[in-house]
Motif scaffolding. Structure first.
Motif, PDB file in Angstrom:
ATOM      1  N   UNK A 244     -15.828 -14.089  -8.900  1.00 48.22           N
ATOM      2  CA  UNK A 244     -17.037 -14.304  -8.096  1.00 48.22           C
ATOM      3  C   UNK A 244     -18.197 -13.529  -8.701  1.00 48.22           C
ATOM      4  N   UNK A 245     -19.371 -14.179  -8.803  1.00 53.97           N
ATOM      5  CA  UNK A 245     -20.599 -13.503  -9.251  1.00 53.97           C
ATOM      6  C   UNK A 245     -21.624 -13.573  -8.120  1.00 53.97           C
ATOM      7  N   UNK A 291     -17.723 -17.033 -18.630  1.00 54.49           N
ATOM      8  CA  UNK A 291     -17.140 -15.750 -18.187  1.00 54.49           C
ATOM      9  C   UNK A 291     -15.984 -15.972 -17.201  1.00 54.49           C
ATOM     10  N   UNK A 292     -15.695 -17.251 -16.907  1.00 52.01           N
ATOM     11  CA  UNK A 292     -14.582 -17.567 -15.998  1.00 52.01           C
ATOM     12  C   UNK A 292     -14.975 -17.534 -14.534  1.00 52.01           C
ATOM     13  N   UNK A 331     -18.649  -6.028  -0.973  1.00 47.09           N
ATOM     14  CA  UNK A 331     -17.611  -5.057  -0.630  1.00 47.09           C
ATOM     15  C   UNK A 331     -16.239  -5.740  -0.574  1.00 47.09           C
ATOM     16  N   UNK A 332     -16.209  -6.992  -0.083  1.00 43.26           N
ATOM     17  CA  UNK A 332     -14.941  -7.721   0.053  1.00 43.26           C
ATOM     18  C   UNK A 332     -14.356  -8.063  -1.308  1.00 43.26           C
ATOM     19  N   UNK A 333     -15.209  -8.607  -2.198  1.00 47.49           N
ATOM     20  CA  UNK A 333     -14.663  -9.087  -3.472  1.00 47.49           C
ATOM     21  C   UNK A 333     -14.842  -8.089  -4.622  1.00 47.49           C
ATOM     22  N   UNK A 334     -15.544  -6.995  -4.380  1.00 52.37           N
ATOM     23  CA  UNK A 334     -15.685  -5.966  -5.416  1.00 52.37           C
ATOM     24  C   UNK A 334     -16.672  -6.334  -6.510  1.00 52.37           C
ATOM     25  N   UNK A 335     -17.651  -7.197  -6.185  1.00 49.80           N
ATOM     26  CA  UNK A 335     -18.651  -7.613  -7.183  1.00 49.80           C
ATOM     27  C   UNK A 335     -19.878  -6.711  -7.103  1.00 49.80           C
ATOM     28  N   UNK A 347     -17.231  -6.061 -15.592  1.00 55.69           N
ATOM     29  CA  UNK A 347     -17.248  -5.050 -14.523  1.00 55.69           C
ATOM     30  C   UNK A 347     -18.039  -5.526 -13.302  1.00 55.69           C
ATOM     31  N   UNK A 348     -19.003  -6.436 -13.534  1.00 58.80           N
ATOM     32  CA  UNK A 348     -19.867  -6.899 -12.445  1.00 58.80           C
ATOM     33  C   UNK A 348     -19.257  -8.065 -11.658  1.00 58.80           C
TER      34      UNK A 348
END
Length: 561
Positions: A244-245, A291-292, A331-335, A347-348
């Motif tokens: 996810x971005x 980037x997938x 916060x949920x997906x760590x993006x 990392x993003x």
């Protein structure tokens, strides 16, 4: 010799428009009378059988609630003494999340009984000293009234012990279902390592009209009340983790800050001009796809051209307008939210297990869900109901239940006191004994402090339709039996199952938190003492120009006025 007329002593001291009210004018009695008005309003709303109030605020929005914090927030109170009590209830709401009604009722009752003491000739200073002595004694006695303690804060059944009584006081009859939903949601986000950190914002509520309360569910993740923008509506369930971005900028060609003019000589130049834009957008979206990334969340607008290429590369696009919701999804997906359009670094990029689009009732929603056993950063309760007002009130009850967990995380937060008025009745007799052993006039204030606690079981019995003159003596008698070890557990029977109106609270697990009760008694006593310590109120003239007339009058006012 000319006659000198007496003038206002403060005539030259203040600017014109100031008002001054002193104790010589009966200021303290007027303040207590004003507080009594708001106290009576909150009094009937206390407990599981508390009555609802309809409040129409200054914007014309209608609230149907028995929650004291909501009522006091929406009413525009101007009396400075009453505002002190409102500030005390707000502090209780911020620190503990529950017990706001107790603060207002206890502080109001302390001031009511103090009026009798003032009439007897006691000074405000003596009353304040007596109240503070009684408060310190009460806070020590509460520790000896602890009957249970929550040790494992990750156990759902233990959490329900705290959540159920809080929700029952707001939504009586639905407390079993709602406390199950809240404990489910809280158990998803509580850290398993025994940490005492809990963010109330981690539990979200999405209200969807239609169905019944029994159709409500909990999602380990986030639910957005809108559908994805493009043709891709869901991500493949075969892949475990989807990348996810998150972008805070518009997904479109950036506009220049200054206006420019482009001179096109023929049709070919016009085609080449638009092709250049298309190539630029295509290159950006291809970088993201390479980037997938399978899901893009946009915090601003999504251009048609960008959406076309994102659809071509099979990327799901969701527009989230709220920056707070963006922060939560990160916060949920760590993006990491990106302020520029382009390929994110590894990392993003965040990861999520399931992204699906579904229809609940008549509403289309997008669900971001984590399937693993790991702790989620956010859980969402999907509420179903018939009317918007009912859903709003249930949401407030859930917010109070979630906020009670905040109190659980504090020192001594796991310690529980007997509920249903049992603690208050026990305190009345104990503080009375302490008052009898105190010499001097202070014992009068201490005994009246004890009497103020009787308001809680009295109003619980009244709102439940019980005979107060029968129930309160029965409750006092049950607590005075020294041989009975379970006398501490005797509380008001609001359901009317037992003949005397008294029942054992262990059967229904009706408990109050020690930390919440201590904080409420402390804040209520301080607020009452602050009102008693005031001997003069000086009010300035309100700022601003002349007020427009309410009725239409001839003159230069606009027609709208």
């Amino acid at each position: 010799m000319s006659l000198k007329l007496p003038q206002n002593p403060n005539a030259g001291l203040f600017k014109q428009g100031y008002n001054s009210y002193s104790n010589a004018d009966g200021q303290i009695n007027k303040s207590i009378a004003a507080i009594r008005e708001i106290h009576q309003m909150c009094l009937t709303s206390m407990g599981p059988c508390g009555r609802n109030k309809i409040i129409v605020n200054h914007l014309g929005k209608i609230f149907i609630t028995n929650d004291a914090a909501t009522m006091l927030r929406e009413l525009e109170i101007v009396h400075p003494a009453v505002k002190l009590l409102v500030m005390a209830t707000e502090q209780q709401k911020i620190d503990m999340g529950d017990g706001t009604n107790l603060v207002m009722i206890l502080a109001g009752e302390l001031l009511n009984v103090s009026e009798k003491l003032l009439a007897m000739g006691l000074s405000a200073v003596e009353i304040i000293q007596g109240y503070n002595m009684a408060k310190n004694f009460t806070l020590k006695e509460l520790d000896s009234l602890v009957v249970d303690e929550i040790v494992n804060k990750n156990d759902k059944n233990e959490l329900i012990k705290i959540i159920k009584p809080v929700i029952a006081s707001k939504q009586y009859g639905s407390e079993d279902l709602l406390s199950e939903l809240v404990s489910d949601a809280v158990s998803h986000v509580l850290p398993k390592n025994g940490s005492n950190f809990f963010n109330v914002d981690s539990i979200r509520v999405v209200k969807i009209m239609g169905g019944t309360l029994a159709n409500s569910t909990v999602v380990k993740g986030m639910v957005f009340n809108r559908e994805p923008e493009g043709h891709v509506k869901a991500l493949s369930a075969d892949v475990k983790k989807h990348k996810v971005a998150v972008f805070t900028c518009p997904l479109d060609i950036a506009n220049t800050e200054t206006k420019g003019t482009v001179l096109l000589h023929n049709a070919q130049e016009m085609l080449d001009f638009s092709k250049g834009e298309e190539k630029q957008i295509d290159a950006m979206m291809k970088e993201i796809a390479d980037m997938g990334v399978e899901c893009v969340i946009a915090g601003a607008g999504v251009g048609e051209l960008a959406l076309h290429y994102l659809n071509r590369y099979g990327i799901l696009v969701l527009k989230v307008a709220s920056k707070f919701e963006l922060r939560r999804i990160c916060r949920v997906c760590g993006a990491t939210p990106l302020p520029r359009l382009g390929a994110p670094t590894p990392e993003e990029i965040g990861t999520i297990d399931t992204v699906k689009y579904m229809e609940i009732g008549g509403d289309r929603v997008t669900v971001f869900k984590q399937e693993d056993d790991e702790v989620s950063k956010t859980a969402t309760i999907i509420l179903r109901g018939a009317t918007q007002n009912n859903l709003d009130d249930i949401e407030r009850a859930i917010d109070d239940g979630v906020a009670a967990i905040k109190g659980l995380m504090k020192p001594d937060g796991g310690k529980l006191l007997p509920g249903a008025g049992a603690t208050e009745i026990e305190l009345v007799s104990r503080i009375n004994k302490y008052g009898e052993n105190t010499p001097g006039l202070l014992q009068l204030a201490i005994k009246q402090f004890a009497l103020a606690f009787e308001v809680v079981p009295r109003i619980l019995a009244e709102t439940a339709g019980l005979d107060v003159n029968e129930v309160l003596p029965n409750l006092y008698a049950a607590h005075s039996e020294e041989d009975d070890k379970d006398s501490l557990f005797k509380g008001i029977d609001t359901e009317g199952e037992f003949a005397g109106g008294v029942k054992d609270i262990k059967e229904d697990s009706i408990y109050d938190m020690l930390a919440t009760k201590k904080f409420a008694i402390n804040v209520a006593t301080e607020a009452a003492c602050t009102v008693l310590s005031v001997d003069q109120i000086i009010m300035a003239k309100k700022a601003g120009g002349p007020a427009a007339p309410q009725a239409r009058k001839p003159g230069n006012w606009d027609q709208d006025d």
